[in-house]
Design a protein around this motif. Sequence first.
Motif, PDB file in Angstrom:
ATOM      1  N   MET A   1       6.835  -3.835  42.016  1.00  0.00           N
ATOM      2  CA  MET A   1       6.114  -3.263  40.540  1.00  0.00           C
ATOM      3  C   MET A   1       6.531  -4.869  40.021  1.00  0.00           C
ATOM      4  O   MET A   1       5.273  -5.606  39.294  1.00  0.00           O
ATOM      5  N   LEU A   2       7.420  -5.861  40.036  1.00  0.00           N
ATOM      6  CA  LEU A   2       6.878  -7.501  39.834  1.00  0.00           C
ATOM      7  C   LEU A   2       6.181  -7.883  39.785  1.00  0.00           C
ATOM      8  O   LEU A   2       5.389  -8.862  39.615  1.00  0.00           O
ATOM      9  N   ASP A   3       5.688  -8.073  41.841  1.00  0.00           N
ATOM     10  CA  ASP A   3       4.859  -8.558  42.255  1.00  0.00           C
ATOM     11  C   ASP A   3       3.185  -8.329  41.470  1.00  0.00           C
ATOM     12  O   ASP A   3       2.481  -9.209  41.693  1.00  0.00           O
ATOM     13  N   GLY A   4       3.249  -7.274  41.057  1.00  0.00           N
ATOM     14  CA  GLY A   4       1.461  -7.373  39.992  1.00  0.00           C
ATOM     15  C   GLY A   4       1.694  -7.650  38.687  1.00  0.00           C
ATOM     16  O   GLY A   4       1.108  -7.694  38.551  1.00  0.00           O
ATOM     17  N   CYS A   5       2.855  -8.409  38.300  1.00  0.00           N
ATOM     18  CA  CYS A   5       3.638  -8.759  36.608  1.00  0.00           C
ATOM     19  C   CYS A   5       1.952  -9.622  36.677  1.00  0.00           C
ATOM     20  O   CYS A   5       0.219  -9.385  35.475  1.00  0.00           O
ATOM     21  N   GLY A   6       1.068 -10.892  37.775  1.00  0.00           N
ATOM     22  CA  GLY A   6       0.261 -11.173  36.753  1.00  0.00           C
ATOM     23  C   GLY A   6       0.636 -12.851  36.140  1.00  0.00           C
ATOM     24  O   GLY A   6      -0.811 -13.885  36.030  1.00  0.00           O
ATOM     25  N   ASN A   7       1.502 -12.656  35.216  1.00  0.00           N
ATOM     26  CA  ASN A   7       2.362 -14.170  34.665  1.00  0.00           C
ATOM     27  C   ASN A   7       3.461 -14.250  35.159  1.00  0.00           C
ATOM     28  O   ASN A   7       4.825 -13.935  34.854  1.00  0.00           O
ATOM     29  N   ASP A   8       2.960 -15.895  35.627  1.00  0.00           N
ATOM     30  CA  ASP A   8       4.091 -16.417  36.717  1.00  0.00           C
ATOM     31  C   ASP A   8       5.344 -16.863  34.831  1.00  0.00           C
ATOM     32  O   ASP A   8       6.408 -17.118  36.020  1.00  0.00           O
ATOM     33  N   ARG A   9       4.980 -17.380  34.409  1.00  0.00           N
ATOM     34  CA  ARG A   9       6.561 -17.155  32.949  1.00  0.00           C
ATOM     35  C   ARG A   9       6.956 -15.963  33.368  1.00  0.00           C
ATOM     36  O   ARG A   9       8.505 -15.905  33.285  1.00  0.00           O
ATOM     37  N   LEU A  10       6.302 -14.717  32.717  1.00  0.00           N
ATOM     38  CA  LEU A  10       6.745 -13.622  32.482  1.00  0.00           C
ATOM     39  C   LEU A  10       8.024 -13.012  33.981  1.00  0.00           C
ATOM     40  O   LEU A  10       9.174 -12.096  34.400  1.00  0.00           O
ATOM     41  N   SER A  12       8.712 -15.113  36.783  1.00  0.00           N
ATOM     42  CA  SER A  12       9.754 -16.018  36.156  1.00  0.00           C
ATOM     43  C   SER A  12      11.375 -15.694  35.712  1.00  0.00           C
ATOM     44  O   SER A  12      12.591 -15.700  36.080  1.00  0.00           O
ATOM     45  N   VAL A  13      10.689 -15.289  34.193  1.00  0.00           N
ATOM     46  CA  VAL A  13      12.213 -14.864  33.794  1.00  0.00           C
ATOM     47  C   VAL A  13      12.662 -13.853  33.773  1.00  0.00           C
ATOM     48  O   VAL A  13      13.720 -13.645  34.162  1.00  0.00           O
ATOM     49  N   ALA A  14      11.896 -12.211  34.621  1.00  0.00           N
ATOM     50  CA  ALA A  14      12.063 -11.259  34.907  1.00  0.00           C
ATOM     51  C   ALA A  14      13.184 -12.347  36.991  1.00  0.00           C
ATOM     52  O   ALA A  14      14.453 -11.253  36.831  1.00  0.00           O
ATOM     53  N   LEU A  15      12.350 -12.183  37.036  1.00  0.00           N
ATOM     54  CA  LEU A  15      13.464 -12.638  38.553  1.00  0.00           C
ATOM     55  C   LEU A  15      14.419 -12.987  38.456  1.00  0.00           C
ATOM     56  O   LEU A  15      15.801 -13.492  39.056  1.00  0.00           O
ATOM     57  N   SER A  16      14.814 -14.157  37.269  1.00  0.00           N
ATOM     58  CA  SER A  16      15.599 -14.435  37.401  1.00  0.00           C
ATOM     59  C   SER A  16      16.541 -14.030  35.862  1.00  0.00           C
ATOM     60  O   SER A  16      18.151 -13.584  37.365  1.00  0.00           O
ATOM     61  N   LEU A  17      16.161 -12.773  35.139  1.00  0.00           N
ATOM     62  CA  LEU A  17      17.281 -11.787  35.407  1.00  0.00           C
ATOM     63  C   LEU A  17      17.939 -11.382  35.401  1.00  0.00           C
ATOM     64  O   LEU A  17      18.953 -10.375  36.220  1.00  0.00           O
TER      65      LEU A  17
END
Length: 85
Positions: A1-10, A12-17
């Motif tokens: 699901m995160l792979d389809g985000c398209g926003n690198d900053r978002l 990065s934050v999601a993966l960090s959390l």
Amino acid sequence: MLDGCGNDRLLSVALSLRDAATLYRRRSVPVGHDYDRDVAGEHRARADAVVARDAATASRTLAEHIDRTPASLRAVVQNVSEHAG
């Protein structure tokens, strides 16, 4: 699901959390035989002390919270060494 985000900053934050949550979940298992620990209660007591502006209680409960894990580990090591020799 995160792979389809398209926003690198978002992303990065999601993966960090997600990584931080994984780390905390791994660290939240009981150490040694400390199964009766109420971590949520420890957090609640500290939060209540902070809200009440009771710095002494907040500091004491934080120190107790942090010191409990190494104390549990020492008890396990002592138990193992007593039974080993």
